[in-house]
Scaffold this motif. Sequence first.
Motif, PDB file in Angstrom:
ATOM      1  N   PRO B  43       0.801  -1.238   0.000  1.00  0.00           N
ATOM      2  CA  PRO B  43       0.000   0.000   0.000  1.00  0.00           C
ATOM      3  C   PRO B  43       0.831   1.285   0.000  1.00  0.00           C
ATOM      4  O   PRO B  43       0.502   2.228  -0.721  1.00  0.00           O
ATOM      5  CB  PRO B  43      -0.827  -0.134   1.279  1.00  0.00           C
ATOM      6  N   ALA B  44       1.878   1.329   0.801  1.00  0.00           N
ATOM      7  CA  ALA B  44       2.693   2.547   0.858  1.00  0.00           C
ATOM      8  C   ALA B  44       3.349   2.835  -0.497  1.00  0.00           C
ATOM      9  O   ALA B  44       3.490   3.996  -0.898  1.00  0.00           O
ATOM     10  CB  ALA B  44       3.756   2.420   1.942  1.00  0.00           C
ATOM     11  N   LEU B  47       0.546   4.022  -3.030  1.00  0.00           N
ATOM     12  CA  LEU B  47       0.156   5.403  -2.732  1.00  0.00           C
ATOM     13  C   LEU B  47       1.187   6.383  -3.294  1.00  0.00           C
ATOM     14  O   LEU B  47       0.845   7.357  -3.967  1.00  0.00           O
ATOM     15  CB  LEU B  47       0.022   5.560  -1.209  1.00  0.00           C
ATOM     16  N   LEU B  96       6.402   7.705   2.280  1.00  0.00           N
ATOM     17  CA  LEU B  96       5.168   8.344   2.727  1.00  0.00           C
ATOM     18  C   LEU B  96       5.290   9.865   2.675  1.00  0.00           C
ATOM     19  O   LEU B  96       4.330  10.561   2.308  1.00  0.00           O
ATOM     20  CB  LEU B  96       4.827   7.889   4.146  1.00  0.00           C
ATOM     21  N   TRP B 182      -6.618  12.816  -1.439  1.00  0.00           N
ATOM     22  CA  TRP B 182      -6.801  11.589  -0.667  1.00  0.00           C
ATOM     23  C   TRP B 182      -5.453  10.922  -0.388  1.00  0.00           C
ATOM     24  O   TRP B 182      -5.221  10.398   0.708  1.00  0.00           O
ATOM     25  CB  TRP B 182      -7.714  10.621  -1.414  1.00  0.00           C
ATOM     26  N   ALA B 184      -2.491  12.367  -0.184  1.00  0.00           N
ATOM     27  CA  ALA B 184      -1.774  13.153   0.819  1.00  0.00           C
ATOM     28  C   ALA B 184      -2.366  12.934   2.205  1.00  0.00           C
ATOM     29  O   ALA B 184      -1.627  12.778   3.190  1.00  0.00           O
ATOM     30  CB  ALA B 184      -1.826  14.639   0.458  1.00  0.00           C
ATOM     31  N   ALA B 185      -3.695  12.902   2.295  1.00  0.00           N
ATOM     32  CA  ALA B 185      -4.355  12.711   3.584  1.00  0.00           C
ATOM     33  C   ALA B 185      -3.968  11.356   4.188  1.00  0.00           C
ATOM     34  O   ALA B 185      -3.653  11.257   5.378  1.00  0.00           O
ATOM     35  CB  ALA B 185      -5.870  12.813   3.436  1.00  0.00           C
ATOM     36  N   SER B 186      -3.985  10.305   3.374  1.00  0.00           N
ATOM     37  CA  SER B 186      -3.625   8.970   3.869  1.00  0.00           C
ATOM     38  C   SER B 186      -2.178   8.944   4.343  1.00  0.00           C
ATOM     39  O   SER B 186      -1.867   8.404   5.411  1.00  0.00           O
ATOM     40  CB  SER B 186      -3.813   7.932   2.757  1.00  0.00           C
ATOM     41  N   VAL B 190      -0.668   8.192   8.225  1.00  0.00           N
ATOM     42  CA  VAL B 190       0.255   7.098   8.523  1.00  0.00           C
ATOM     43  C   VAL B 190       1.594   7.632   9.047  1.00  0.00           C
ATOM     44  O   VAL B 190       2.194   7.043   9.946  1.00  0.00           O
ATOM     45  CB  VAL B 190       0.481   6.212   7.287  1.00  0.00           C
TER      46      VAL B 190
END
Lengths: 196, 197
Positions: B43-44, B47, B96, B182, B184-186, B190
């Motif tokens: 996931p990272a 993203l 991230l 979205w 950036a928010a996620s 994290v």
Amino acid sequence: MRGPIGRIIGWLAVTIVLTAPAAAHTGGVAGGFAGGIAHPFFGPDHVVAMFAVGLWGAFLGAPAIFLLPIVFPLVMAAGGALGILGIPLPAVETGIAVSAAVLGLMVALAANPPLWVAALLVGIFAVFHGHAHGAELPPGADAVAYSIGFVIATGLLHLLGIAFGLLARWPAGRIAVRAAGGTIALAGLIFLSRMA
Amino acid sequence: MTARPAALAVLWVAAGAGLASALAPIRGLASFQGGLLHPVLVPAHVLTLAALGLLISQQPHRERTALLVVFAAALCAGIGAIMTAAVFTAGTLVLLAVGAIAGLLVARARPVPLLLVAPLAAAAGVALAFDSVPHEISIAATLHALAGTAIGAALTVTFVACTMADLQRAWLHIAVRIVGSWSAASAILVLALRLAR
């Protein structure tokens, strides 16, 4: 179907087909994403407020209709970071209930303030929502997958509100949208009364 | 065949072939295949690659090519450093951070100076390499896996950048900004979680 839309749909279809076996897995990344998607729906106060943001954005029209769903997740994440880092914010639950009441009232009264006022109001409420969610991030699930799922679910609630708010193009639809705003405002007042 | 369909075809073949990964008649293929899919399974990484690809898509055409080359070169540099036994444990944090910054810039939807985007692409490439090192296997298998990761990551970013650069409709540009927001928010959430632990 041709063009970029067709390509995007095709790409999504490929992704869905290839990831179907993942449905058998409920832990780790899959479980984290599923948990994140579901989390915003566990709080009716969150749901109505997120819906109201999209509703008000559609009611205000461009550029608010797309600026509010862009700004809200970012400010919410900032509030979430505060919650995660343990930085206290007073009266979080009250702020969330007030957000539903105020945003619903804005729609019910067909309020049309300057864009910066609407963005400021939404941003303030986003901090409260984010703080509450940030403090509830589960330590066990994959954090990135959970955050992505949670942000997407929030965004989808906005889009639902926008979709309903587009009914305001028609006279009868405008009444329906304002009635929905009134209902949301009433729900916010009920949430507030339960805290008293 | 243009770059985008070719990239899609390679990813499709690799992903489909992954279903039969229990059989690896060619030495090193399982490691390479696993590496190829790794960037789209973590996931990272997804993203960050998505946010970086979208940011590159918003740049002028000439700069897009340069940025993709910078990213690919950074991946190779990272792999080279790993082969010299270099260690860097903050790869996920860097990824991230790049995802958050890139997402914010995508949401802003204004041209960004090349001197700001290029370091982001370079940092992402190096961090991705270090964050993709397989554990407890031979040096040869590590190299095969990292080579697959580099190709998979480069293809992913190229595909996103090329596809999203040709959008004609206004609502698609808005959708890209929302996805950037979205992302950036996620990433911010994290990052805060990692810093808090």
